[in-house]
Motif scaffolding. Structure first.
Motif, PDB file in Angstrom:
ATOM      1  N   GLU A 156      85.011  47.312 -15.905  1.00 24.48           N
ATOM      2  CA  GLU A 156      85.687  46.391 -15.249  1.00 24.48           C
ATOM      3  C   GLU A 156      87.335  46.495 -14.808  1.00 24.48           C
ATOM      4  N   ASP A 157      87.923  47.070 -15.607  1.00 28.15           N
ATOM      5  CA  ASP A 157      89.274  47.172 -15.477  1.00 28.15           C
ATOM      6  C   ASP A 157      90.049  48.416 -15.184  1.00 28.15           C
ATOM      7  N   ILE A 158      89.174  49.441 -15.569  1.00 28.60           N
ATOM      8  CA  ILE A 158      89.781  50.934 -15.436  1.00 28.60           C
ATOM      9  C   ILE A 158      89.187  51.817 -14.472  1.00 28.60           C
ATOM     10  N   LEU A 159      87.870  51.765 -14.747  1.00 22.88           N
ATOM     11  CA  LEU A 159      87.018  52.627 -13.923  1.00 22.88           C
ATOM     12  C   LEU A 159      87.322  52.630 -12.519  1.00 22.88           C
ATOM     13  N   PRO A 160      87.161  51.321 -11.904  1.00 19.94           N
ATOM     14  CA  PRO A 160      87.318  51.152 -10.229  1.00 19.94           C
ATOM     15  C   PRO A 160      88.637  51.750 -10.012  1.00 19.94           C
ATOM     16  N   HIS A 161      89.602  52.235 -10.543  1.00 21.97           N
ATOM     17  CA  HIS A 161      90.738  52.645 -10.102  1.00 21.97           C
ATOM     18  C   HIS A 161      90.763  54.018 -10.183  1.00 21.97           C
ATOM     19  N   LYS A 162      89.770  54.725 -10.311  1.00 23.07           N
ATOM     20  CA  LYS A 162      89.555  56.177 -10.411  1.00 23.07           C
ATOM     21  C   LYS A 162      88.793  56.715  -9.100  1.00 23.07           C
ATOM     22  N   ALA A 163      88.876  57.896  -8.797  1.00 28.52           N
ATOM     23  CA  ALA A 163      88.158  58.327  -7.560  1.00 28.52           C
ATOM     24  C   ALA A 163      86.490  58.099  -7.708  1.00 28.52           C
ATOM     25  N   PRO A 164      85.964  58.117  -6.915  1.00 24.65           N
ATOM     26  CA  PRO A 164      84.722  57.804  -6.649  1.00 24.65           C
ATOM     27  C   PRO A 164      83.742  58.973  -7.437  1.00 24.65           C
ATOM     28  N   SER A 165      84.019  60.305  -7.326  1.00 20.42           N
ATOM     29  CA  SER A 165      83.375  61.153  -7.977  1.00 20.42           C
ATOM     30  C   SER A 165      83.601  61.231  -9.352  1.00 20.42           C
ATOM     31  N   SER A 166      84.746  60.761  -9.848  1.00 22.09           N
ATOM     32  CA  SER A 166      84.998  60.564 -11.220  1.00 22.09           C
ATOM     33  C   SER A 166      84.572  59.443 -11.905  1.00 22.09           C
ATOM     34  N   GLN A 167      84.150  58.358 -10.980  1.00 18.10           N
ATOM     35  CA  GLN A 167      83.482  57.165 -11.464  1.00 18.10           C
ATOM     36  C   GLN A 167      82.055  57.364 -11.774  1.00 18.10           C
ATOM     37  N   ARG A 168      81.510  58.338 -10.875  1.00 12.61           N
ATOM     38  CA  ARG A 168      79.920  58.862 -11.208  1.00 12.61           C
ATOM     39  C   ARG A 168      79.754  59.547 -12.505  1.00 12.61           C
ATOM     40  N   VAL A 169      80.789  60.502 -12.686  1.00 13.26           N
ATOM     41  CA  VAL A 169      80.622  61.447 -13.715  1.00 13.26           C
ATOM     42  C   VAL A 169      80.828  60.660 -15.141  1.00 13.26           C
ATOM     43  N   GLU A 170      81.832  59.572 -14.987  1.00 12.66           N
ATOM     44  CA  GLU A 170      82.070  58.955 -16.265  1.00 12.66           C
ATOM     45  C   GLU A 170      81.010  57.939 -16.689  1.00 12.66           C
ATOM     46  N   THR A 171      80.467  57.399 -15.441  1.00 15.78           N
ATOM     47  CA  THR A 171      79.389  56.386 -15.626  1.00 15.78           C
ATOM     48  C   THR A 171      78.098  57.074 -16.528  1.00 15.78           C
ATOM     49  N   THR A 172      77.967  58.378 -16.194  1.00 10.86           N
ATOM     50  CA  THR A 172      76.959  59.052 -16.999  1.00 10.86           C
ATOM     51  C   THR A 172      77.438  59.042 -18.602  1.00 10.86           C
ATOM     52  N   TYR A 173      78.788  59.296 -18.828  1.00  9.66           N
ATOM     53  CA  TYR A 173      79.184  59.124 -20.356  1.00  9.66           C
ATOM     54  C   TYR A 173      79.022  57.944 -20.856  1.00  9.66           C
TER      55      TYR A 173
END
Length: 374
Positions: A74-91
């Motif tokens: 909610e607080d951190i992930l939305p501020h990252k690049a879309p590609s980084s969001q997709r990768v981090e969501t996997t982790y």
């Protein structure tokens, strides 16, 4: 009361501060300099006496890893690049499944180390062998490092939010080093012909131009699919890539065969949208025109039909870079085409450039010295 211990380690001399005070769990922290250690101890003790620092024990009992992940999303992930969001969501999804129900107070370095070992031995789920079987080999050190580092980031934020004390369980988990080996998988001539033929024969008429685009420019799949009509200028032979991984706009040259393919695609696209009486700004629209097409299934079917093993769509980017290297492009030129900020990422292709240069010199020598001897 604060105690300071002088310690010798691999990285030199440090000072560990341990503070014990009634009503608070023990807190500790290490410093490089003794003056910093004393200053922190004095400030922390003063904060405890005034009640400025509240105990994190109750928070650690109430909060779970799921709570940390939810707040991070909610607080951190939305501020990252879309590609980084997709990768981090996997982790994040992985740690949600494996540790989500664990209270922060219960989490230990032994539990984390065991989960990382299980992850390592699970095998690389992205690769497939013939017959659809999963490989038995463990995940690469680099992949496991990404998962481990993601969990460490989560727990550091939990500390920042006051949900756990200064004793982070990740401190007892071994770091993963020497994980710099990069994957370089590119299509040879026969594989390239096979995959292009399969894509051209695909029922998905947009797959072929997307793949040609990727092979011609080295652009990422997301960069290609997010293109709109205003991003494409065939007269100037350029496409503006806006949705990039590093959030910096760059231009991709639209030349030669790719230009011809896109000209045909634009004609097909016009008929396709007119027939359905819909409008879309996307260069590669989905059936309702409201977004970009999803080519994942069509790509996998074409790849399997072509008989290409252990190959991902992202490897088309590696293929483009490899072809550039084999045709004499410098590392700086390859970095500029791919959109890398540094040359470190393109060093993996240097051996291809060296091999190609050696072959060219060898052919030249054979020719000139054969003529000299005749």
């Amino acid at each position: 009361m604060a105690t300071i211990q002088k310690r010798e380690g691999k990285n030199g001399q440090t000072y560990r501060v341990m503070i014990r005070m009634h009503g608070y769990p023990p807190v500790q922290r290490s410093f490089k300099r003794l003056t910093d250690a004393k200053a922190w101890a004095q400030e922390t003790e003063l904060g405890m006496r005034r009640g400025d620092i509240r105990s994190t024990a109750s928070e650690a009992k109430k909060r779970t890893i799921s709570d940390v992940i939810a707040k991070y999303k909610e607080d951190i992930l939305p501020h990252k690049a879309p590609s980084s969001q997709r990768v981090e969501t996997t982790y994040l999804n992985h740690w949600e499944r494996e540790l989500g129900e664990y209270a922060l107070s219960f989490l230990t370095h032994e539990i984390i180390s065991r989960k990382i070992a299980q992850l390592t031995n699970a095998g690389d789920q992205r690769a497939q062998l013939e017959g659809g079987e999963k490989p038995a080999k463990p995940k690469s050190r680099k992949t496991v490092k990404h998962y481990r580092d993601n969990l460490e980031i989560l727990l550091k934020f939990a500390q920042k939010w006051g949900w756990i004390g200064s004793a982070n369980p990740m401190e007892g988990v071994n770091r993963i080093t020497k994980a710099t080996k990069e994957r370089v998988r590119f299509l040879d001539d026969d594989e390239r012909k096979a995959i292009l033929a399969a894509c051209k024969a695909s029922p998905n008429k947009q797959l072929y131009p997307v793949v040609v685009f990727a092979l011609s420019t080295g652009a990422r799949k997301n960069e290609i699919l997010k293109l709109t009509l205003r991003d494409l200028d065939l007269e100037r032979q350029v496409a503006v890539l806006r949705e990039t991984k590093n959030r910096e706009t760059r231009k991709a040259p639209i030349v030669s065969y790719l230009k011809a393919v896109l000209e045909e695609h634009l004609k097909w696209r016009e008929k396709y949208l007119t027939k359905r009486d819909i409008k879309s700004d996307y260069l590669f629209p989905r059936s309702d025109g409201k977004g970009a097409i999803d080519i994942r299934k069509a790509w996998e079917n074409a790849r399997d039909k072509a008989g290409i093993i252990d190959f991902r769509f992202h490897d088309l980017r590696h293929s483009a870079a490899s072809y550039l290297a084999m045709n004499g492009a410098s590392q700086l030129e390859i970095a500029e085409v791919l959109g890398h900020k540094t040359l470190q990422m393109v060093k993996r292709y240097s051996h291809l450039s060296e091999d190609h240069t050696r072959d060219v010199v060898e052919k030249m020598n054979d020719k000139i010295f054969d003529m000299a001897g005749s």
